[in-house]
Motif scaffolding. Structure first.
Motif, PDB file in Angstrom:
ATOM      1  N   GLU A  40      15.095  31.936 -13.358  1.00  0.00           N
ATOM      2  CA  GLU A  40      15.917  32.281 -12.195  1.00  0.00           C
ATOM      3  C   GLU A  40      15.757  31.185 -11.151  1.00  0.00           C
ATOM      4  O   GLU A  40      14.619  30.792 -10.830  1.00  0.00           O
ATOM      5  CB  GLU A  40      15.497  33.624 -11.617  1.00  0.00           C
ATOM      6  N   VAL A  41      16.869  30.681 -10.625  1.00  0.00           N
ATOM      7  CA  VAL A  41      16.846  29.663  -9.576  1.00  0.00           C
ATOM      8  C   VAL A  41      16.692  30.368  -8.235  1.00  0.00           C
ATOM      9  O   VAL A  41      17.584  31.099  -7.794  1.00  0.00           O
ATOM     10  CB  VAL A  41      18.118  28.805  -9.613  1.00  0.00           C
ATOM     11  N   ILE A  42      15.539  30.143  -7.594  1.00  0.00           N
ATOM     12  CA  ILE A  42      15.251  30.799  -6.315  1.00  0.00           C
ATOM     13  C   ILE A  42      15.896  30.038  -5.164  1.00  0.00           C
ATOM     14  O   ILE A  42      16.543  30.610  -4.288  1.00  0.00           O
ATOM     15  CB  ILE A  42      13.742  30.939  -6.112  1.00  0.00           C
ATOM     16  N   SER A  43      15.714  28.731  -5.154  1.00  0.00           N
ATOM     17  CA  SER A  43      16.266  27.895  -4.097  1.00  0.00           C
ATOM     18  C   SER A  43      16.603  26.539  -4.681  1.00  0.00           C
ATOM     19  O   SER A  43      16.534  26.327  -5.899  1.00  0.00           O
ATOM     20  CB  SER A  43      15.277  27.764  -2.929  1.00  0.00           C
ATOM     21  N   ASN A  57       0.803  -1.211   0.000  1.00  0.00           N
ATOM     22  CA  ASN A  57       0.000   0.000   0.000  1.00  0.00           C
ATOM     23  C   ASN A  57       0.841   1.268   0.000  1.00  0.00           C
ATOM     24  O   ASN A  57       0.296   2.367  -0.115  1.00  0.00           O
ATOM     25  CB  ASN A  57      -0.920   0.009   1.216  1.00  0.00           C
ATOM     26  N   GLN A  58       2.159   1.140   0.161  1.00  0.00           N
ATOM     27  CA  GLN A  58       3.013   2.309   0.189  1.00  0.00           C
ATOM     28  C   GLN A  58       3.256   2.806  -1.233  1.00  0.00           C
ATOM     29  O   GLN A  58       3.530   2.023  -2.131  1.00  0.00           O
ATOM     30  CB  GLN A  58       4.341   1.985   0.870  1.00  0.00           C
ATOM     31  N   LYS A  59       3.134   4.114  -1.399  1.00  0.00           N
ATOM     32  CA  LYS A  59       3.326   4.719  -2.712  1.00  0.00           C
ATOM     33  C   LYS A  59       4.288   5.890  -2.597  1.00  0.00           C
ATOM     34  O   LYS A  59       4.366   6.560  -1.572  1.00  0.00           O
ATOM     35  CB  LYS A  59       1.985   5.210  -3.295  1.00  0.00           C
ATOM     36  N   ASP A  60       5.015   6.087  -3.668  1.00  0.00           N
ATOM     37  CA  ASP A  60       5.952   7.199  -3.754  1.00  0.00           C
ATOM     38  C   ASP A  60       5.578   8.068  -4.944  1.00  0.00           C
ATOM     39  O   ASP A  60       5.198   7.552  -6.004  1.00  0.00           O
ATOM     40  CB  ASP A  60       7.391   6.695  -3.929  1.00  0.00           C
ATOM     41  N   PRO A  61       5.658   9.381  -4.809  1.00  0.00           N
ATOM     42  CA  PRO A  61       5.387  10.245  -5.966  1.00  0.00           C
ATOM     43  C   PRO A  61       6.490  10.136  -7.009  1.00  0.00           C
ATOM     44  O   PRO A  61       7.609   9.720  -6.721  1.00  0.00           O
ATOM     45  CB  PRO A  61       5.328  11.651  -5.346  1.00  0.00           C
ATOM     46  N   VAL A  62       6.156  10.490  -8.212  1.00  0.00           N
ATOM     47  CA  VAL A  62       7.142  10.496  -9.293  1.00  0.00           C
ATOM     48  C   VAL A  62       8.170  11.589  -8.994  1.00  0.00           C
ATOM     49  O   VAL A  62       7.823  12.751  -8.762  1.00  0.00           O
ATOM     50  CB  VAL A  62       6.458  10.744 -10.650  1.00  0.00           C
ATOM     51  N   GLY A  63       9.437  11.188  -8.975  1.00  0.00           N
ATOM     52  CA  GLY A  63      10.490  12.152  -8.691  1.00  0.00           C
ATOM     53  C   GLY A  63      10.797  13.015  -9.900  1.00  0.00           C
ATOM     54  O   GLY A  63      11.259  12.511 -10.925  1.00  0.00           O
ATOM     55  N   VAL A  64      10.531  14.309  -9.786  1.00  0.00           N
ATOM     56  CA  VAL A  64      10.748  15.243 -10.896  1.00  0.00           C
ATOM     57  C   VAL A  64      11.853  16.204 -10.486  1.00  0.00           C
ATOM     58  O   VAL A  64      11.753  16.879  -9.451  1.00  0.00           O
ATOM     59  CB  VAL A  64       9.458  16.010 -11.240  1.00  0.00           C
ATOM     60  N   TYR A  65      12.918  16.256 -11.301  1.00  0.00           N
ATOM     61  CA  TYR A  65      14.053  17.133 -11.062  1.00  0.00           C
ATOM     62  C   TYR A  65      14.140  18.128 -12.216  1.00  0.00           C
ATOM     63  O   TYR A  65      13.692  17.845 -13.336  1.00  0.00           O
ATOM     64  CB  TYR A  65      15.358  16.336 -10.962  1.00  0.00           C
ATOM     65  N   CYS A  66      14.695  19.277 -11.932  1.00  0.00           N
ATOM     66  CA  CYS A  66      14.829  20.331 -12.938  1.00  0.00           C
ATOM     67  C   CYS A  66      16.304  20.705 -13.071  1.00  0.00           C
ATOM     68  O   CYS A  66      17.005  20.892 -12.065  1.00  0.00           O
ATOM     69  CB  CYS A  66      14.004  21.555 -12.544  1.00  0.00           C
ATOM     70  N   ARG A  67      16.769  20.802 -14.321  1.00  0.00           N
ATOM     71  CA  ARG A  67      18.146  21.208 -14.590  1.00  0.00           C
ATOM     72  C   ARG A  67      18.139  22.365 -15.578  1.00  0.00           C
ATOM     73  O   ARG A  67      17.518  22.276 -16.639  1.00  0.00           O
ATOM     74  CB  ARG A  67      18.961  20.048 -15.160  1.00  0.00           C
ATOM     75  N   VAL A  68      18.823  23.448 -15.204  1.00  0.00           N
ATOM     76  CA  VAL A  68      18.893  24.648 -16.028  1.00  0.00           C
ATOM     77  C   VAL A  68      20.245  24.664 -16.721  1.00  0.00           C
ATOM     78  O   VAL A  68      21.291  24.603 -16.054  1.00  0.00           O
ATOM     79  CB  VAL A  68      18.699  25.915 -15.177  1.00  0.00           C
ATOM     80  N   ARG A  69      20.221  24.726 -18.049  1.00  0.00           N
ATOM     81  CA  ARG A  69      21.467  24.754 -18.807  1.00  0.00           C
ATOM     82  C   ARG A  69      22.006  26.181 -18.852  1.00  0.00           C
ATOM     83  O   ARG A  69      21.258  27.158 -18.724  1.00  0.00           O
ATOM     84  CB  ARG A  69      21.258  24.228 -20.214  1.00  0.00           C
ATOM     85  N   PRO A  70      23.310  26.343 -19.048  1.00  0.00           N
ATOM     86  CA  PRO A  70      23.868  27.704 -19.134  1.00  0.00           C
ATOM     87  C   PRO A  70      23.338  28.440 -20.356  1.00  0.00           C
ATOM     88  O   PRO A  70      22.996  27.842 -21.378  1.00  0.00           O
ATOM     89  CB  PRO A  70      25.372  27.469 -19.224  1.00  0.00           C
TER      90      PRO A  70
END
Length: 884
Positions: free
Chosen positions: A43-46, A19-32
């Motif tokens: 703009e990367v805030i945090s 019954n344990q579920k994990d959310p889909v891990g979404v990561y963001c990468r900003v290119r130069p």
């Protein structure tokens, strides 16, 4: 003809409930940001939040519709993030799960030119997620890999285990085939630019690797192009059959061109997992070999130069890493020959093609079609994520449209709980991509709200752990004992043997320079004898050591025999336990089958009950609706009765008033007629009185009955007809053209009596209303009139007349005869003819006293145009004046 039913689909195996579920891990990468890109809109805030700034021009055009918006992710990687840091947070957990028997899915998503391929592949010295995942896997399982062809794919998304002999034959066969290359592609080497992708200092490995298992790694590489699946590792066969011909008609050379690749299809295995049928799976033993296979397929991938990217991916690429793991046998030497104990886990690394707008890329032809298919597949992925999110958040059970695209259909098992799902959203911060980047951010933020069931741990085998360590410890103990006995250790001579060799006396110089030399040969003989004694001593020591080793080996053999006997006893007991377990399994299977049969029957009964309940509810609903309809009809009928009663009452009152009005009008009309008749009688009386005075008193004048009477056909009483000339002189129609024609005027209100004697007029024009056109064509006129007689029977009168032309150009009718037709019942009571039926003063006529002037004048009424013939009859005259 009996039709065979389809084979019922086998239900999926019961998976361990979790019954344990994990959310889909979404990561963001900003290119130069590039030098030519200009303004930045991201703009990367945090570490978990980024902010999008709308360009100024876009704000001015849309009246501030796009504002500064923030989006949150599991983690945000800025422009200074290295490939190693990205791998540590994103792909390393998935590679660790792969080694421990769990599946994983990682894909990159973003706009064209946002750095997806660089994130997945990398560059020399900056390897991406794919080469680092391969390096971690081989660093972890390197010492525990099985030999080639011990694991063999079964072409059904599973693995088989071969014994050592079959694996050896397979290796020899493959080595002999590789000695002669089949195609020029087999001579390819790794590209020098990608020879060293990973820095050795950044290498990592997994912890807690099962050392009592054997591992093998298989890789496959496919691409999804225009919604078709192609195998990038498939060796394209050469067409050696069709020769090319020269101009003289002779074969010039054979056609060595490659046959274009064929698309693959998706199938479902016995565990209801999707896989690509007929896909090439290559067994690799090192990171370099695996990356060589990857680069061989990478060169076949479809890329093109567009306005947005010099090397834009035109397809979705999927690199699949399969890890086959099987436990060692009880001795810890070979792989356990049991297919059910083989665990296959896979890690899919997906490089999605970038979404793009054709207005920006200015694509045409095949590029336009490629862009449309890419956008369609990405839209299907978004739709599936939206439906999954709606089902989980709203509790609905909508069908997820996985089959609308090959990408979603291939990975639907991961979203159903077959492994972890990770997504890396790549962002290009330039302002030209602002609108598309905003759509990507919305989709990514929605994706991380979808939850996937956490995969459970799978047990491998029930043997005791440490079999490989015990074998290694046994080998080390044997080497130690041999070392104590002076035996070889790791191929080096022991220290005692070295001292013994050093104690051998050196041989003296044996060169004879003088024939009288008596010292050299005796010294040589003495040294040789001393060496011989040392050799005998060494031989004796060797024999003693050999005997001792033999006895030790015999003791060891005895111990091994005892151990083997113990193992045989244990195996016998295990066999009995296995039989007991097998019997219990059979009993459990029988009970499960019985339980399934009962469940099936219960389901059938439940479905039948549901059907009956549905029918009952439907019938009750129909009965209630009919009751309501009946009540409405009854109430409607009552309202209609009340309404009709009111209408009848109103109609009755109206007709009473109408009858009174008609009676009054009729009385007034009859009074006027009587007054007119009185005036005429007075005038006639005056004329008669004058004529009597002029005539002789002894010769009375009698009217001629032949002239005064008008013959009547089938008439109960003769009808009088005027004998005087018409008021206006008329011209009679000539009869020389033919027979007379009649106008048969029958009103539409007449009743058909269906009697035998019906009036029949030849050459008649039948009309329902007077018509000047019909009168102009005819000579005679007949009007049919019906009324109710005093005895209740219908009485029909045929009023006949002649048609004359007037001087004004019109038509005039002069009535000359009336026929009275009456329908009577012959069986009814006979009636006496009243005085009105026999005619006025008939008895007086018999007596010859029908000479009264008033009586004759009353009978001989002139019937002219416009005079009344009684109730309901009128003389119809038509006239028309011609225009001058």
């Amino acid at each position: 003809m009996i039709r065979k039913g389809k084979t019922p689909r086998r239900p999926p195996p019961k998976k361990p409930s979790n019954n344990q579920k994990d959310p889909v891990g979404v990561y963001c990468r900003v290119r130069p940001l590039g030098a030519e890109d200009g303004e930045c809109c991201v703009e990367v805030i945090s570490s978990t939040t980024i902010q999008l700034h709308a360009p100024d021009g876009l704000k001015a055009n849309r009246n501030g519709e796009f504002k500064e918006t923030q989006y949150s992710f599991k983690k945000v990687f800025g422009i200074k993030t290295t490939q190693c840091e990205l791998f540590e947070d994103v792909a390393k957990p998935l590679a660790d799960d792969l080694i421990h028997g769990k599946n994983g899915l990682l894909f990159t998503y973003g706009v064209t030119g946002s750095g997806k391929t660089y994130t997945m592949t990398g560059s020399p010295g900056q390897g991406g997620l794919l080469p680092r995942s391969l390096d971690m896997i081989f660093n972890s399982i390197g010492p525990f890999q099985a030999k080639r062809f011990v694991f063999k794919p079964d072409d059904k998304n599973g693995m088989e285990v071969q014994n050592q002999v079959d694996a050896l034959l397979e290796r020899q066969k493959r080595e002999s085939q590789q000695s002669v290359p089949k195609t020029p592609s087999s001579r390819q080497r790794v590209d020098p630019e990608f020879a060293d992708m990973i820095n050795p200092d950044e290498a990592c490995k997994a912890d807690d690797v099962d050392e009592d298992s054997s591992y093998s790694v298989f890789v496959s590489y496919i691409e999804i192009y225009n919604n078709y699946i192609y195998d990038l590792l498939e060796e394209a066969p050469m067409d050696l059959i069709k020769p090319k011909w020269n101009g003289a008609g002779t074969p010039l050379r054979h056609n060595t061109e490659f046959i274009p690749p064929q698309s693959k299809i998706l199938r479902e295995d016995q565990n209801h997992n999707m896989y690509v049928a007929g896909c090439t799976e290559v067994e690799v033993k090192s990171t370099e070999e695996a990356f060589e296979v990857f680069w061989r397929g990478q060169k076949k991938r479809r890329i093109a130069n567009t306005q947005l990217n010099r090397e834009s991916s035109r397809s979705h690429s999927v690199f699949i890493i399969k890890l086959a793991q099987a436990p060692l046998d009880a001795d810890g030497d070979n792989v356990l020959q049991d297919k059910n104990q083989v665990n296959v886990s896979q890690l899919c690394l997906v490089d999605l093609a970038g979404s793009e707008r054709t207005s920006r890329t200015r694509a045409e032809g095949s590029r336009l079609r490629e862009a449309g298919n890419i956008n369609q597949s990405l839209m299907t992925l978004r739709t599936c994520i939206e439906v999954l999110r709606e089902n989980q958040m709203c509790g609905t059970n909508k069908m997820v449209p996985y089959r609308d695209s090959k990408v979603t259909h291939l990975f639907k098992n991961y979203f159903d709980g077959e492994g972890k799902v990770r997504m890396v959203v790549c962002v290009n911060p330039k302002t030209d991509d602002y609108e598309e980047t905003m759509l990507v951010m919305r989709f990514a933020e929605m994706t991380q709200e979808v939850e996937v069931a956490r995969p459970v741990d799978r047990p491998i085998c029930g043997f005791a752990a440490g079999r490989r360590q015990r074998n290694q410890a046994f080998k080390e103990e044997l080497s130690r004992r041999l070392e104590e006995r002076g035996g070889p250790v790791d191929g080096e001579p022991p220290a005692a043997l070295n001292q013994l060799l050093q104690s051998f006396p050196p041989l003296p110089a044996s060169e004879l320079s003088d024939p009288n030399d008596d010292h050299t040969i005796p010294r040589l003989i003495e040294a040789l004898e001393k060496r011989h004694r040392i050799r005998q001593m060494v031989t004796e020591d060797y024999n003693k050591a050999a005997n001792m080793l033999k006895s030790m080996l015999q003791d060891l053999d005895g111990n091994l025999m005892s151990k083997e006997n113990f193992i045989q006893d244990q195996r016998g007991r295990l066999g009995e336990k296995d039989k007991m377990i097998q019997n219990q399994k059979n009993e459990i299977d029988r009970l499960e089958k019985k339980s399934k049969m009962l469940e099936y029957k219960i389901d059938i009964l439940q479905k039948t009950t549901n059907i009956y309940e549905e029918d009952k509810r439907a019938l009750q609903h129909e009965l209630e609706s009919r009751d309501h309809r009946l009540q409405r009809e009854v109430s409607e009928k009552k309202r209609m009765e009340v309404r009709m009663h009111g209408l009848v009452t109103d109609e009755k009152l109206r007709w009473q008033k109408e009858c009174e009005r008609r009676v009054n009008a009729k009385e007034l009309e009859m009074q006027n007629k009587l007054w007119v008749k009185d005036e005429k009688l007075k005038q006639l009386k005056a004329i008669v009185t004058e004529s009597k005075t002029d005539s002789r008193p002894d010769q009375p004048q009698r009217p001629s009955r032949e002239k005064d009477r008008v013959p009547a056909k089938r008439s109960a009483s003769p009808s009088p007809v005027p004998t005087g000339p018409p008021v206006r002189p008329m011209h009679r129609r000539s009869h020389s053209a033919g027979a007379e024609r009649w106008v048969d005027h029958k009103p539409s209100t007449n009743v058909e009596l269906d009697t035998v004697m019906q009036p029949s007029v030849a050459n008649a024009i039948k009309v329902s209303a007077p018509s000047e056109k019909a009168l102009a064509k005819c000579d005679k006129y007949m009007l049919t009139h019906q009324e109710m007689a005093s005895d209740g029977e219908i009485q029909t009168k045929l009023i006949k007349g002649e048609v004359f032309k007037t001087r004004g150009g019109g038509q005039s009718v002069q009535f000359t005869d009336i026929e009275t037709l009456k329908q009577e019942n012959p069986l009814g009571p006979s009636r006496k003819r009243t005085s009105s039926e026999t005619g006025p003063n008939q008895e007086e006529c018999k007596d010859g006293s029908w000479t009264d002037v008033e009586t004759r004048c009353a009978v001989a009424v002139e019937m002219r145009a416009g005079s009344n013939l009684g109730p309901g009859y009128q003389n119809h005259g038509y006239s028309k004046r011609r225009k001058p």
